[in-house]
Write a protein that holds these residues in place. Structure first.
Motif, mmCIF file in Angstrom:
data_model
loop_
_atom_site.group_PDB
_atom_site.id
_atom_site.type_symbol
_atom_site.label_atom_id
_atom_site.label_comp_id
_atom_site.label_asym_id
_atom_site.label_seq_id
_atom_site.Cartn_x
_atom_site.Cartn_y
_atom_site.Cartn_z
ATOM 1 N N SER A 213 -7.794 81.586 44.987
ATOM 2 C CA SER A 213 -7.784 81.017 46.334
ATOM 3 C C SER A 213 -6.362 80.558 46.655
ATOM 4 O O SER A 213 -5.736 79.900 45.834
ATOM 5 C CB SER A 213 -8.739 79.828 46.415
ATOM 6 O OG SER A 213 -10.051 80.217 46.063
ATOM 7 N N PRO A 214 -5.856 80.900 47.844
ATOM 8 C CA PRO A 214 -4.456 80.623 48.143
ATOM 9 C C PRO A 214 -4.174 79.335 48.907
ATOM 10 O O PRO A 214 -3.058 79.117 49.351
ATOM 11 C CB PRO A 214 -4.063 81.831 48.997
ATOM 12 C CG PRO A 214 -5.320 82.121 49.771
ATOM 13 C CD PRO A 214 -6.461 81.801 48.836
ATOM 14 N N GLY A 215 -5.157 78.471 49.078
ATOM 15 C CA GLY A 215 -4.950 77.275 49.891
ATOM 16 C C GLY A 215 -4.111 76.212 49.208
ATOM 17 O O GLY A 215 -4.048 76.123 47.983
ATOM 18 N N LEU A 216 -3.458 75.417 50.026
ATOM 19 C CA LEU A 216 -2.704 74.239 49.575
ATOM 20 C C LEU A 216 -3.519 73.021 49.990
ATOM 21 O O LEU A 216 -3.846 72.852 51.160
ATOM 22 C CB LEU A 216 -1.324 74.217 50.240
ATOM 23 C CG LEU A 216 -0.445 72.995 49.974
ATOM 24 C CD1 LEU A 216 -0.022 72.943 48.499
ATOM 25 C CD2 LEU A 216 0.785 73.021 50.879
ATOM 26 N N PHE A 217 -3.854 72.176 49.016
ATOM 27 C CA PHE A 217 -4.750 71.050 49.277
ATOM 28 C C PHE A 217 -3.989 69.743 49.464
ATOM 29 O O PHE A 217 -3.056 69.456 48.720
ATOM 30 C CB PHE A 217 -5.740 70.877 48.124
ATOM 31 C CG PHE A 217 -6.697 72.017 47.992
ATOM 32 C CD1 PHE A 217 -7.915 72.002 48.655
ATOM 33 C CD2 PHE A 217 -6.390 73.118 47.215
ATOM 34 C CE1 PHE A 217 -8.801 73.056 48.548
ATOM 35 C CE2 PHE A 217 -7.267 74.183 47.095
ATOM 36 C CZ PHE A 217 -8.470 74.148 47.769
ATOM 37 N N LEU A 218 -4.437 68.967 50.437
ATOM 38 C CA LEU A 218 -3.878 67.636 50.661
ATOM 39 C C LEU A 218 -4.920 66.610 50.239
ATOM 40 O O LEU A 218 -6.043 66.586 50.756
ATOM 41 C CB LEU A 218 -3.518 67.440 52.136
ATOM 42 C CG LEU A 218 -2.971 66.060 52.510
ATOM 43 C CD1 LEU A 218 -1.671 65.763 51.764
ATOM 44 C CD2 LEU A 218 -2.760 65.957 54.017
ATOM 45 N N ILE A 219 -4.537 65.762 49.281
ATOM 46 C CA ILE A 219 -5.401 64.703 48.769
ATOM 47 C C ILE A 219 -4.804 63.364 49.185
ATOM 48 O O ILE A 219 -3.594 63.160 49.095
ATOM 49 C CB ILE A 219 -5.503 64.772 47.222
ATOM 50 C CG1 ILE A 219 -5.881 66.185 46.767
ATOM 51 C CG2 ILE A 219 -6.482 63.737 46.698
ATOM 52 C CD1 ILE A 219 -7.156 66.721 47.344
ATOM 53 N N GLY A 220 -5.635 62.454 49.639
ATOM 54 C CA GLY A 220 -5.162 61.164 50.127
ATOM 55 C C GLY A 220 -4.842 60.182 49.020
ATOM 56 O O GLY A 220 -5.192 60.402 47.854
#
Length: 197
Positions: free
Chosen positions: A164-171
């Protein structure tokens, strides 16, 4: 006559149900909604280049930009890491509030090839992590991403990795906030981050 009325009522009810189902099924979901954000809290516990276990708990209080990839990746990984590097440069004084993390989905080979050198070639702030196969599977599952080995005679060692190529933003509280799709420009990622800082 009564049967005819019942058929009409049932037809109307069935049509309404179909319309409702379609609306729910195809309504564009945004990854910014409170429901989406509370859907899951991703986690990892993986070794860095020095063998120290780094976990999500360690980074509480910071935003995380997390990407899963591998060092032999020909295009998606270097493109995404270049965008992340640009974001980190453009954050300037706010860089301390954001930790970019690259999680290897090919840990054995990436450790051999030098994961830390690979990530630092893009930006010194990017932390490369490579755990065991089980730890990697656990991290990927918590982020709800796919990865898998694919035979490829033209690739190094005769195989490549699909992922999966997504970039994840975690708070800062560890909650998932959103996913940036592949190809999202650094300026858009930066703008989103700045609106949250």
């Amino acid at each position: 006559m009564r049967l005819r009325s019942l058929q009409i009522i049932l037809l109307i009810a069935a049509t309404a149900a179909a319309v409702t189902f379609s609306a729910v099924r195809w309504w564009p979901a945004t990854d910014e909604t409170p429901a989406a954000a509370s859907a899951f809290t991703p986690a990892f516990a993986l070794a860095d280049s020095e063998g120290r276990i780094r976990s999500t708990a360690e980074f509480r209080g910071k935003f995380l930009l997390v990407f899963f990839g591998f060092t032999s990746c020909p295009d998606v990984c270097p493109t995404t890491l270049s965008e992340v590097a640009q974001v980190m440069d453009d954050l300037e004084s706010a860089t301390g509030s954001v930790q970019p993390i690259f999680i290897s989905i090919d840990p054995e080979r990436d450790r051999r090839l030098g994961l830390a050198d690979y990530t630092k070639a893009f930006h010194p702030a990017i932390l490369g992590l490579a755990g065991s196969e089980e730890e990697t599977k656990s991290a990927a599952a918590s982020f709800k991403i796919f990865y898998g080995r694919e035979n490829d005679a033209a690739a190094p060692d005769g195989y490549s990795m699909a992922h999966s190529p997504g970039l994840f933003l975690i708070g800062p509280d560890g909650e998932w906030l959103r996913q940036f799709t592949y190809g999202t420009p650094a300026a858009d990622i930066l703008s989103d981050l700045q609106s949250r800082l």
